[in-house]
Structures are given as C-alpha cells and as structure tokens.
Design a protein around this motif. Structure first.
Motif, PDB file in Angstrom:
ATOM      1  N   ALA A 188      -1.382  -2.866   0.614  1.00  0.00           N
ATOM      2  CA  ALA A 188      -2.617  -2.233   1.089  1.00  0.00           C
ATOM      3  C   ALA A 188      -3.382  -3.173   2.010  1.00  0.00           C
ATOM      4  O   ALA A 188      -3.948  -2.753   3.025  1.00  0.00           O
ATOM      5  CB  ALA A 188      -3.478  -1.824  -0.104  1.00  0.00           C
ATOM      6  N   GLU A 189      -3.387  -4.462   1.677  1.00  0.00           N
ATOM      7  CA  GLU A 189      -4.061  -5.451   2.524  1.00  0.00           C
ATOM      8  C   GLU A 189      -3.370  -5.558   3.878  1.00  0.00           C
ATOM      9  O   GLU A 189      -4.031  -5.650   4.929  1.00  0.00           O
ATOM     10  CB  GLU A 189      -4.077  -6.799   1.815  1.00  0.00           C
ATOM     11  CG  GLU A 189      -4.872  -7.879   2.554  1.00  0.00           C
ATOM     12  CD  GLU A 189      -4.889  -9.195   1.793  1.00  0.00           C
ATOM     13  OE1 GLU A 189      -5.397 -10.182   2.362  1.00  0.00           O
ATOM     14  OE2 GLU A 189      -4.387  -9.240   0.643  1.00  0.00           O
ATOM     15  N   LEU A 190      -2.048  -5.546   3.862  1.00  0.00           N
ATOM     16  CA  LEU A 190      -1.299  -5.616   5.118  1.00  0.00           C
ATOM     17  C   LEU A 190      -1.579  -4.407   6.003  1.00  0.00           C
ATOM     18  O   LEU A 190      -1.799  -4.548   7.212  1.00  0.00           O
ATOM     19  CB  LEU A 190       0.199  -5.703   4.816  1.00  0.00           C
ATOM     20  CG  LEU A 190       0.725  -7.028   4.270  1.00  0.00           C
ATOM     21  CD1 LEU A 190       2.125  -6.847   3.717  1.00  0.00           C
ATOM     22  CD2 LEU A 190       0.718  -8.088   5.365  1.00  0.00           C
ATOM     23  N   LEU A 191      -1.586  -3.229   5.404  1.00  0.00           N
ATOM     24  CA  LEU A 191      -1.842  -2.025   6.186  1.00  0.00           C
ATOM     25  C   LEU A 191      -3.276  -1.998   6.710  1.00  0.00           C
ATOM     26  O   LEU A 191      -3.533  -1.514   7.820  1.00  0.00           O
ATOM     27  CB  LEU A 191      -1.569  -0.783   5.334  1.00  0.00           C
ATOM     28  CG  LEU A 191      -0.105  -0.547   4.945  1.00  0.00           C
ATOM     29  CD1 LEU A 191       0.012   0.645   3.996  1.00  0.00           C
ATOM     30  CD2 LEU A 191       0.749  -0.302   6.185  1.00  0.00           C
ATOM     31  N   GLY A 192      -4.196  -2.530   5.910  1.00  0.00           N
ATOM     32  CA  GLY A 192      -5.585  -2.556   6.347  1.00  0.00           C
ATOM     33  C   GLY A 192      -5.804  -3.423   7.570  1.00  0.00           C
ATOM     34  O   GLY A 192      -6.748  -3.184   8.338  1.00  0.00           O
ATOM     35  N   GLY A 193      -4.964  -4.416   7.762  1.00  0.00           N
ATOM     36  CA  GLY A 193      -5.089  -5.296   8.918  1.00  0.00           C
ATOM     37  C   GLY A 193      -4.120  -4.968  10.030  1.00  0.00           C
ATOM     38  O   GLY A 193      -3.836  -5.831  10.873  1.00  0.00           O
ATOM     39  N   SER A 194      -3.584  -3.758  10.039  1.00  0.00           N
ATOM     40  CA  SER A 194      -2.593  -3.355  11.043  1.00  0.00           C
ATOM     41  C   SER A 194      -3.054  -2.078  11.726  1.00  0.00           C
ATOM     42  O   SER A 194      -3.877  -1.336  11.200  1.00  0.00           O
ATOM     43  CB  SER A 194      -1.224  -3.123  10.393  1.00  0.00           C
ATOM     44  OG  SER A 194      -0.826  -4.225   9.609  1.00  0.00           O
ATOM     45  N   ARG A 195      -2.484  -1.820  12.886  1.00  0.00           N
ATOM     46  CA  ARG A 195      -2.795  -0.562  13.573  1.00  0.00           C
ATOM     47  C   ARG A 195      -1.504   0.206  13.832  1.00  0.00           C
ATOM     48  O   ARG A 195      -0.498  -0.357  14.275  1.00  0.00           O
ATOM     49  CB  ARG A 195      -3.532  -0.804  14.884  1.00  0.00           C
ATOM     50  CG  ARG A 195      -2.792  -1.673  15.886  1.00  0.00           C
ATOM     51  CD  ARG A 195      -3.653  -1.959  17.115  1.00  0.00           C
ATOM     52  NE  ARG A 195      -2.978  -2.885  18.025  1.00  0.00           N
ATOM     53  CZ  ARG A 195      -2.138  -2.501  18.991  1.00  0.00           C
ATOM     54  NH1 ARG A 195      -1.888  -1.220  19.162  1.00  0.00           N
ATOM     55  NH2 ARG A 195      -1.574  -3.394  19.782  1.00  0.00           N
ATOM     56  N   PRO A 196      -1.475   1.503  13.506  1.00  0.00           N
ATOM     57  CA  PRO A 196      -0.264   2.297  13.745  1.00  0.00           C
ATOM     58  C   PRO A 196      -0.018   2.471  15.239  1.00  0.00           C
ATOM     59  O   PRO A 196      -0.940   2.787  15.999  1.00  0.00           O
ATOM     60  CB  PRO A 196      -0.574   3.626  13.060  1.00  0.00           C
ATOM     61  CG  PRO A 196      -2.065   3.696  12.996  1.00  0.00           C
ATOM     62  CD  PRO A 196      -2.556   2.293  12.888  1.00  0.00           C
ATOM     63  N   VAL A 197       1.230   2.279  15.649  1.00  0.00           N
ATOM     64  CA  VAL A 197       1.573   2.395  17.065  1.00  0.00           C
ATOM     65  C   VAL A 197       2.722   3.363  17.322  1.00  0.00           C
ATOM     66  O   VAL A 197       2.957   3.739  18.469  1.00  0.00           O
ATOM     67  CB  VAL A 197       1.930   1.010  17.662  1.00  0.00           C
ATOM     68  CG1 VAL A 197       0.723   0.093  17.640  1.00  0.00           C
ATOM     69  CG2 VAL A 197       3.110   0.379  16.922  1.00  0.00           C
ATOM     70  N   ASP A 198       3.436   3.765  16.268  1.00  0.00           N
ATOM     71  CA  ASP A 198       4.601   4.622  16.495  1.00  0.00           C
ATOM     72  C   ASP A 198       4.940   5.377  15.206  1.00  0.00           C
ATOM     73  O   ASP A 198       4.537   4.981  14.112  1.00  0.00           O
ATOM     74  CB  ASP A 198       5.804   3.776  16.923  1.00  0.00           C
ATOM     75  CG  ASP A 198       6.796   4.547  17.794  1.00  0.00           C
ATOM     76  OD1 ASP A 198       6.696   5.793  17.845  1.00  0.00           O
ATOM     77  OD2 ASP A 198       7.665   3.904  18.415  1.00  0.00           O
ATOM     78  N   LEU A 249       5.366  -4.189  11.908  1.00  0.00           N
ATOM     79  CA  LEU A 249       5.402  -3.866  10.480  1.00  0.00           C
ATOM     80  C   LEU A 249       5.807  -2.404  10.333  1.00  0.00           C
ATOM     81  O   LEU A 249       5.119  -1.514  10.828  1.00  0.00           O
ATOM     82  CB  LEU A 249       4.032  -4.103   9.846  1.00  0.00           C
ATOM     83  CG  LEU A 249       3.859  -3.659   8.388  1.00  0.00           C
ATOM     84  CD1 LEU A 249       4.797  -4.431   7.469  1.00  0.00           C
ATOM     85  CD2 LEU A 249       2.409  -3.816   7.939  1.00  0.00           C
ATOM     86  N   VAL A 250       6.922  -2.173   9.651  1.00  0.00           N
ATOM     87  CA  VAL A 250       7.460  -0.826   9.469  1.00  0.00           C
ATOM     88  C   VAL A 250       7.332  -0.459   7.991  1.00  0.00           C
ATOM     89  O   VAL A 250       7.806  -1.192   7.123  1.00  0.00           O
ATOM     90  CB  VAL A 250       8.939  -0.756   9.897  1.00  0.00           C
ATOM     91  CG1 VAL A 250       9.467   0.668   9.716  1.00  0.00           C
ATOM     92  CG2 VAL A 250       9.107  -1.213  11.334  1.00  0.00           C
ATOM     93  N   VAL A 251       6.688   0.687   7.714  1.00  0.00           N
ATOM     94  CA  VAL A 251       6.454   1.080   6.327  1.00  0.00           C
ATOM     95  C   VAL A 251       6.806   2.561   6.154  1.00  0.00           C
ATOM     96  O   VAL A 251       6.323   3.417   6.905  1.00  0.00           O
ATOM     97  CB  VAL A 251       4.983   0.850   5.908  1.00  0.00           C
ATOM     98  CG1 VAL A 251       4.787   1.206   4.434  1.00  0.00           C
ATOM     99  CG2 VAL A 251       4.569  -0.599   6.165  1.00  0.00           C
ATOM    100  N   SER A 252       7.648   2.865   5.161  1.00  0.00           N
ATOM    101  CA  SER A 252       7.909   4.248   4.802  1.00  0.00           C
ATOM    102  C   SER A 252       6.603   4.901   4.351  1.00  0.00           C
ATOM    103  O   SER A 252       5.800   4.288   3.642  1.00  0.00           O
ATOM    104  CB  SER A 252       8.924   4.316   3.660  1.00  0.00           C
ATOM    105  OG  SER A 252      10.196   3.884   4.093  1.00  0.00           O
ATOM    106  N   ASP A 253       6.404   6.148   4.747  1.00  0.00           N
ATOM    107  CA  ASP A 253       5.133   6.804   4.438  1.00  0.00           C
ATOM    108  C   ASP A 253       4.925   6.999   2.943  1.00  0.00           C
ATOM    109  O   ASP A 253       3.789   7.022   2.467  1.00  0.00           O
ATOM    110  CB  ASP A 253       5.054   8.143   5.169  1.00  0.00           C
ATOM    111  CG  ASP A 253       4.851   7.954   6.670  1.00  0.00           C
ATOM    112  OD1 ASP A 253       4.314   6.902   7.059  1.00  0.00           O
ATOM    113  OD2 ASP A 253       5.232   8.844   7.440  1.00  0.00           O
ATOM    114  N   SER A 254       6.005   7.153   2.174  1.00  0.00           N
ATOM    115  CA  SER A 254       5.849   7.256   0.719  1.00  0.00           C
ATOM    116  C   SER A 254       5.334   5.952   0.139  1.00  0.00           C
ATOM    117  O   SER A 254       4.537   5.942  -0.795  1.00  0.00           O
ATOM    118  CB  SER A 254       7.187   7.625   0.060  1.00  0.00           C
ATOM    119  OG  SER A 254       7.525   8.953   0.349  1.00  0.00           O
ATOM    120  N   ALA A 255       5.808   4.820   0.687  1.00  0.00           N
ATOM    121  CA  ALA A 255       5.314   3.520   0.233  1.00  0.00           C
ATOM    122  C   ALA A 255       3.866   3.326   0.652  1.00  0.00           C
ATOM    123  O   ALA A 255       3.045   2.784  -0.099  1.00  0.00           O
ATOM    124  CB  ALA A 255       6.189   2.398   0.785  1.00  0.00           C
TER     125      ALA A 255
END
Length: 519
Positions: A498-508, A483-489
């Motif tokens: 927000a739900e998607l990010l809450g269930g993800s872990r940053p790796v890069d 999952l790739v997300v621009s930091d502004s988004a």
C-alpha cells in the motif's frame, strides 16, 4: 461465440485454477490414479484431459509436489509448450460451452417458440461471464450446463418419462461428477422429476389410479437419483478401476450436520474426502473486496451485488422480465419450477459460501435466465418484440465492446471493463490471465528499464521473458522505475505494498487486469 472464446483462449496465460486442473487431468489420463485435486470430482477434468491427451505432453510421473506445483511443472518445467498445451486443454470446454448453447435454444423453443429461442440463444452467446469462463480449462460452465441439461430433459419427460427421466439423471450425475457445488440441485430436480412423471401418468380415475401415479412419480425421482449416483461412480472408475485412494493433502474432520451429510452420501471415499476439504475451505479466513471495501469473511449479498456489476444492463432487464413472465403467464407457469427453481436454490447456497471470489460461482444464472428471458416474447404485443430486440442488441454491443477482455467485464453503469477493478477483484477482474500480454507490453514500451512485479496468478513470469524483482522484499526507498501490480493484489494492498502504491502514479494498463505504475 466460438470466435470470441477461441481467440480469447489463444491469448490468455494460465489463470490461477487452470494449472491445477490441467495437472490433475494429465495425471488421470496418463497415470490413471486419483491423487490430486480431490475437492473437485474427475469428470470436468476428464473433459479437459481429452484436450491434454491430444496435445501429447511430456508427463513426469515421478514429480511429487502439491497440486499447484504439479500443474506448473507440467506447463513450464518438462519441456512442454504452455501456450499450445493450454489451448488444447481449453478447446473441449469451449466445445461443451457451445453445445450448452444448443440446450438453451432447444429449451426456450419448446417454451416460447423460435423467436424466443433465438433471443435466449443471443443472450447466452453474448454473456461476458459465459464467454470468459467457457473459454478456460475450468469447471464452472460445464457444471452449470449439465444442470441446465437435466432440467430441460425433465421438462421433456412430461411427454416421455421412460426416455427422458433416466437421461436427466445422467445429466445431473455429470454435474455432480464435475463440481460438488451442484449438490443442492439434487432434491430440486428429483422433485421436478416426480412432477414430470405425475403429469405424464395422470389421467386415470379413482383412488387406485391416483395411488399408481404417485408410485410412478416417486419412482421417477428415484431413477434420477440412481442414475446420478451411477454416473459419479463410473466417472471415478474411469480414472482408476481399482478406486485406490490415498489423499496427498490434509483432509479435515467435519462434524455436525455437515459431517453427517458427508457420511450419508453414496459416493466413493475420494468424493467424500473432497467434500470434507471443501467444507474445510469454508472455515478459512478469506478476504473479499466489494465496491472499494476490503473485508474479512463473506457478505451474504456479495453475489447479487457482483452480478449487478458484471451483467450487461439489457440482460438484467430481460432476466427480470423473463422470470416474471414465466410465473405470471398461465401456459408458462408449469415451466417455472424447471426454469427457476434450480438456479434459485443454487444461488441461495452459493450466497452462504465463505469465498467472495467471483460471479463464476453463479455462472448457472446466464444459462437458466436466458431461457426465461426468451419467454418474454410469449407476450404477443408488438412493443414487446421491439423492446426485446433493442435490449438484445444493447447486450450484443456491450459484449462486443469488451472483446477480448471478458474476465474484467463490467456494464456501462459501472464504467466498463476499465473500471471493474474499483468494485471487484479476483476472478471478476484479474485471475492471472494477462501475464503474456504484460511481457509484450514491457518489451514494447519499457525495454531496458528496471521492473518490479507483484503478480497474482499461476504463470511463471520468467518463462515469458519478464525479469523482475518483488518490491516487497526491499526497502521502499530502493523501489524505483517501473512497478507492475496485478489489480487483485492492489485491491487487497496493505502494509508495504500500500505504501509503494501510494508513492507511485499509474501510467499504463494491461488487459484491464494489471496496472503499470512509475516510481
């Protein structure tokens, strides 16, 4: 500085605003018609258009989309090479940014001598905001530089008003013909022009002599205003000598004091419609992000707070010391209105705006306050020279450590570029500039994996070989993989994102502006 800007420009994909300006520049130079992007006058886009013309792109004059679509069509859908076209569009702005460095140097040398001028030039050249926005095909640095040039010429007019007052008016007109946000500087610089002419003409005796000096001072202010108005008209005539104008977008009706101001401006109708559109944008419900807080509307202290994050610590110290010295030292006091008045008024006006979108709205501060900072060396104490040298070196190291990621720069007190996303968003961090770097990273480390993308920018991901789906359009449980997300988004994430990010872990991390997560 030239090396930093050119090498940064080569690697960055189009930011959010650039395709609009490049598309309008191509329209101005190839079709000679005023059609798109009226909310900004033509001069800055004509500068960009010089590079666009040298790139010799294919231009589809039959395309009828809006201003954003026109730019994307030019870059991605007409057979042009976007990397090459964007570099050529950026090079004239880079050259202009370097020339403004010479203005900083000359202004500071006249006030503080060669040592002060070198310190001022160093602060300008290492300013992350100036490098970041001076290497883009945008209008912020050109507009700020023209205002600074006008103030410097008015300072010189204290000794030669016959030459420098009209030239200052031309420089002010160039600023007005680049960005409408420079309009608050007009009364300031007119008043400063009157002061310069008064100073140059003073010396006579008696009431008649004083009256003549007053007349000359008022005339000097009028010359600045007339020259500025003439430059604006000439700029529009350069695009279309017939001044044909039919707006392609909705032009709101502006009433009250703002409406009267628009009607009173002695500028072409296209300029006044552009102002109406700008005022209309002020009424939109913009979202801001500051120190981790997402909010609607604007905060009056947003720009000072953002500058606190985005300005090198040594530069902040020298800015403050320079402002104090310019006001406190008797021989520099006459220069205070030339160095400090315009940026104070422009900052006050910018702080009233509705768009909390970045320190680029205050990019005039690194120009004017670099001159003020150089004046610290007027204080003839050895320890002062040592401290100034150390602070300039600190700024240089901080700036060099950020290379080549100048847009997301933040100073050491806030963790550096890697943590800017925690405090700010939009053009402070992520303006769509790293799509090309993202494509490289996905090929190198995530080849063959399913990719989900939430990109905030004007680039076209598929053009760079990114094959991805929008995770917000499918059930949350179906989003697995990368999952790739621009930091502004991510800063403004609500609901499903927000739900998607809450269930993800940053790796890069890509360019400190895009985060890669794994689900």
């Amino acid at each position: 500085m030239a090396f930093a800007m050119v090498t940064t420009a080569v690697r960055q994909t189009p930011t959010i605003d650039e395709p609009v300006y490049v598309g309008a520049a191509a329209e101005y130079t190839h079709q000679h018609r005023l059609r798109h992007n009226p909310e900004h006058p033509p001069l800055g886009k004509l500068v960009i258009g010089a590079g666009v013309t040298l790139a010799d792109p294919r231009v589809d004059s039959s395309f009828t989309g809006d201003q954003g679509a026109v730019g994307r069509h030019l870059l991605y859908e007409t057979g042009n090479a976007p990397w090459r076209l964007m570099l050529w569009a950026r090079l004239p702005v880079i050259a202009l940014t370097l020339l403004f460095g010479l203005v900083v140097f000359a202004f500071a040398r006249e006030l503080a001598g060669t040592a002060g001028a070198l310190a001022a030039l160093a602060l300008y050249c290492f300013s992350p905001d100036v490098i970041a926005h001076g290497s883009l095909a945008t209008l912020d640095v050109p507009a700020a530089g023209f205002v600074l040039t006008s103030a410097w010429l008015l300072w010189r007019a204290r000794r030669g008003p016959g030459l420098y007052v009209p030239l200052a008016g031309v420089a002010l007109g160039a600023a007005l013909a680049t960005k409408m946000s420079t309009l608050p500087a007009v009364p300031v610089l007119m008043a400063v022009a009157a002061v310069s002419v008064w100073h140059a003409s003073a010396g006579g005796r008696g009431r008649d002599a004083a009256g003549q000096v007053l007349v000359r001072a008022v005339a000097g202010a009028g010359v600045v205003a007339l020259a500025a108005v003439a430059v604006v008209w000439v700029t529009y005539l350069m695009v279309d000598p017939r001044l044909l104008w039919t707006p392609e977008q909705h032009v709101p009706t502006v009433r009250g004091l703002r409406g009267l101001l628009v009607e009173a401006l002695p500028f072409p109708e296209a300029y006044r419609d552009g102002m109406r559109i700008q005022f209309g944008l002020e009424y939109r419900p913009w979202q801001g992000f500051l120190f981790g807080r997402l909010y609607s509307g604007s905060l009056w202290y947003y720009l000072p707070a953002a500058l606190l994050v985005k300005t090198p610590l040594g530069m902040l110290a020298l800015w403050g010391a320079g402002a104090v010295v310019v006001v406190a030292v008797r021989r520099l006091r006459p220069a205070a209105s030339y160095v400090l008045a315009a940026p104070v008024v422009l900052l006050a006006a910018a702080m009233q705006g509705a768009r909390d979108l970045g320190t680029r709205y205050a990019v005039f501060l690194p120009l004017f306050l670099a001159v003020a900072a150089g004046c610290v060396l007027v204080v003839r104490r050895r320890w002062v020279s040592v401290v100034v040298g150390a602070l300039v070196a600190f700024v240089a190291v901080s700036s060099l450590r950020a290379y080549p990621y100048y847009l997301p720069y933040s100073n050491e007190a806030f963790g550096g570029p890697g943590r800017t996303r925690e405090f700010l968003h939009d053009s402070n961090v992520d303006w769509g500039q790293d799509l090309g770097r993202l494509a490289e990273r996905l090929r190198e480390r995530y080849a063959g994996e399913r990719v989900w993308l939430v990109y905030k920018g004007s680039g076209v991901p598929s053009f760079y070989g990114i094959r991805a789906r929008d995770p917000r359009r499918v059930p949350v449980g179906d989003v697995r993989g990368v999952l790739v997300v621009s930091d502004s988004a991510a800063a403004k994430a609500t609901g499903r994102l927000a739900e998607l990010l809450g269930g993800s872990r940053p790796v890069d991390d890509v360019g400190h502006s895009i985060t890669i997560y794994r689900r």
